[in-house]
Design an enzyme around this catalytic site. Structure first.
Site, short mmCIF file in Angstrom:
data_model
loop_
_atom_site.label_atom_id
_atom_site.label_comp_id
_atom_site.label_asym_id
_atom_site.label_seq_id
_atom_site.Cartn_x
_atom_site.Cartn_y
_atom_site.Cartn_z
N GLY A 160 -25.65 0.89 -6.15
CA GLY A 160 -24.72 1.57 -7.04
C GLY A 160 -24.21 0.59 -8.08
N GLY A 211 -27.79 0.01 -0.93
CA GLY A 211 -26.94 0.67 -1.92
C GLY A 211 -26.97 -0.05 -3.24
N LYS A 252 0.87 -1.18 0.00
CA LYS A 252 0.00 0.00 0.00
C LYS A 252 0.90 1.22 0.00
CE LYS A 252 -4.41 1.13 0.41
NZ LYS A 252 -5.57 0.48 -0.17
N VAL A 274 -22.17 -1.91 -7.97
CA VAL A 274 -22.17 -3.34 -7.60
C VAL A 274 -23.58 -3.80 -7.23
CG1 VAL A 274 -21.20 -5.06 -6.05
CG2 VAL A 274 -19.79 -3.12 -6.77
P1 NAD Z 1 -21.33 3.25 -5.77
O1 NAD Z 1 -20.86 4.59 -5.30
O2 NAD Z 1 -21.55 3.04 -7.23
O3 NAD Z 1 -22.68 2.85 -5.02
C1 NAD Z 1 -22.93 3.12 -3.67
C2 NAD Z 1 -24.44 3.37 -3.57
O4 NAD Z 1 -24.77 3.46 -2.19
C3 NAD Z 1 -24.89 4.69 -4.22
O5 NAD Z 1 -25.95 4.43 -5.11
C4 NAD Z 1 -25.31 5.54 -3.03
O6 NAD Z 1 -26.39 6.42 -3.36
C5 NAD Z 1 -25.75 4.48 -2.04
N1 NAD Z 1 -25.77 4.91 -0.64
C6 NAD Z 1 -24.90 5.70 0.01
N2 NAD Z 1 -25.27 5.83 1.29
C7 NAD Z 1 -26.40 5.07 1.45
C8 NAD Z 1 -27.26 4.80 2.54
N3 NAD Z 1 -27.07 5.32 3.74
N4 NAD Z 1 -28.33 3.98 2.34
C9 NAD Z 1 -28.57 3.43 1.13
N5 NAD Z 1 -27.78 3.68 0.05
C10 NAD Z 1 -26.72 4.49 0.21
O7 NAD Z 1 -20.27 2.20 -5.20
P2 NAD Z 1 -20.00 0.71 -5.68
O8 NAD Z 1 -18.90 0.71 -6.69
O9 NAD Z 1 -21.28 0.02 -5.99
O10 NAD Z 1 -19.37 0.10 -4.35
C11 NAD Z 1 -20.15 -0.07 -3.18
C12 NAD Z 1 -19.24 -0.38 -1.99
O11 NAD Z 1 -18.45 -1.54 -2.27
C13 NAD Z 1 -18.24 0.72 -1.64
O12 NAD Z 1 -18.07 0.73 -0.24
C14 NAD Z 1 -16.96 0.26 -2.33
O13 NAD Z 1 -15.81 0.76 -1.68
C15 NAD Z 1 -17.07 -1.24 -2.16
N6 NAD Z 1 -16.34 -2.00 -3.19
C16 NAD Z 1 -16.62 -1.79 -4.51
C17 NAD Z 1 -15.92 -2.51 -5.48
C18 NAD Z 1 -16.20 -2.32 -6.96
O14 NAD Z 1 -15.72 -3.10 -7.78
N7 NAD Z 1 -16.98 -1.30 -7.33
C19 NAD Z 1 -14.94 -3.45 -5.09
C20 NAD Z 1 -14.71 -3.66 -3.72
C21 NAD Z 1 -15.41 -2.92 -2.79
#
Ligand code: NAD
Length: 348
Positions: A175, A173, A79, A177
């Site tokens: 988003g 959430g 890291k 994923v």
């Molecule tokens: P994203 O930002 O696309 O989606 C997150 C979603 O959560 C958004 O739609 C947001 O509006 C919603 N949100 C935020 N606060 C909320 C709440 N209090 N209640 C309900 N919804 C809420 O992120 P993502 O890429 O889908 O990733 C989601 C999580 O997984 C993050 O913590 C990220 O660090 C982790 N993660 C993602 C990946 C990846 O490949 N994208 C890999 C490992 C870990």
């Protein structure tokens, strides 16, 4: 640029760089390279002291060794942290950082992380080849992250003795994923409750998939089989755990447990917890396949992500056998892999 080697017990190499011209102040920690070059993101943060930055980089690099070993990426753990405010980012800063990364000769490979973007990584890449996660063959990692979480949900459901079509999952959430997970779970007939702060996105996805929209403030208290935190970290804490009405937890958000002791608290509450860093490893697996000399192979990436489910089963079995939490069971499995890499290679 002044580069200083710090000698820290238990770490392969920890180096600090200071560059007056660009204002760079950074630390790279390489925890372990038994399985391959150390991969881990570059976090830019206005740490108030160097000690704080050091603690963060040591903790996170060690975490990457465990995550990569469990995910079978062929990477070690590392890291880096840049001590700076996000508004002080300049191309010169990232070029200097690139030279710092390059000075390690490929033992450490960086990627984007908190407060650094693919654009910043492109600048780093103009100085060193040791950068991953640029726009490349693997593309957006989110679909593979979703696949790994959904595989983990199926394994968890089997552990609970519930068939996919009888399963209910609440996703907090939707988003990148969470929305793919909703589609995959619905395709197998699971009942899916979806929540997000973006009510319009929830309504749209509910209409598309037949998932059931629920208010964001009911995500934790909705009665269901599996709760999938897919929005933010530290969601499992002293306040929330007593309110949960699920039998298990498996989601993609990073660092879901506010503190390690919350894993014990879940166990005492009879809630099965799938360790987040195992479940959400699809993205790093994708990047590892992209890094192969032979080039990216979509089927291989898919197969390696599906194998997250096998490791999770191993974790659940060990936790049951020893009467410990799944988090506690995951560590010795990772350690066996990175401390005895030859045995691992023979087994594969
Ligand atoms: P994203 O930002 O696309 O989606 C997150 C979603 O959560 C958004 O739609 C947001 O509006 C919603 N949100 C935020 N606060 C909320 C709440 N209090 N209640 C309900 N919804 C809420 O992120 P993502 O890429 O889908 O990733 C989601 C999580 O997984 C993050 O913590 C990220 O660090 C982790 N993660 C993602 C990946 C990846 O490949 N994208 C890999 C490992 C870990």
């Amino acid at each position: 640029m002044k580069i200083t080697d710090l000698h820290i017990d238990g770490y392969h190499r920890v180096v600090k760089a200071e560059d007056a011209g660009s204002g760079l102040k950074a630390i790279i920690a390489i925890h372990n390279i038994n399985l391959g070059p150390a991969v881990g993101g570059t976090r830019l943060f206005p740490y108030s002291t160097e000690e704080e930055a050091m603690n963060d980089v040591l903790r996170l690099s060690k975490g990457m060794t465990y995550k990569s070993a469990l995910a079978d990426t062929g990477f070690g753990g590392g890291k880096s942290v840049i001590i700076a405010k996000p508004e002080d980012k300049t191309p010169e800063l990232f070029k200097a950082f690139g030279k710092f990364v390059d000075s390690l000769g490929g033992e450490y490979i960086c990627a984007e992380d908190v407060n650094t973007s693919p654009t910043d990584m492109e600048i780093v890449h103009s100085v060193t080849p040791h950068v991953l996660g640029l726009d490349g063959a693997g593309g957006d990692p989110s679909p593979l992250t979703a696949l790994g979480v959904v595989e983990s949900i199926w394994v968890t459901a089997a552990e609970l003795g519930i068939k996919p079509a009888d399963l209910s999952v609440t996703i907090q959430g939707i988003g990148h994923v969470g929305q793919d997970m909703t589609r995959m779970l619905r395709a197998k007939g699971a009942t899916v409750y979806i929540t997000d702060l973006r009510a319009d996105a929830v309504a749209k996805l509910a209409e598309e998939t037949g998932a059931i929209a629920i208010p964001a403030d009911q995500a934790l208290t909705k009665e269901c089989d599996i709760f999938a935190p897919c929005a933010m970290g530290a969601i499992l804490n002293d306040d929330t755990i007593p309110t949960l009405k699920c039998k298990a937890i498996a989601g993609c958000a990073n660092n879901q447990l506010a503190e390690p002791r919350h894993g014990e608290m879940l166990k005492s509450a009879g809630i099965l917890y799938a360790p987040d860093y195992l479940v959400n490893a699809g993205g790093i697996i994708n990047v590892s396949v992209e890094h192969r000399e032979e080039g990216y192979d979509k089927d291989l990436a898919h197969a390696k992500v599906v194998a997250i489910g096998d490791t999770l089963k191993e974790v659940y079995d060990l936790a049951k056998e020893k009467g410990i939490t799944p988090e506690q069971a995951a560590d010795p499995i990772a350690e066996e892999r990175f401390l005895h890499p030859t045995k691992r290679a023979e087994a594969c």
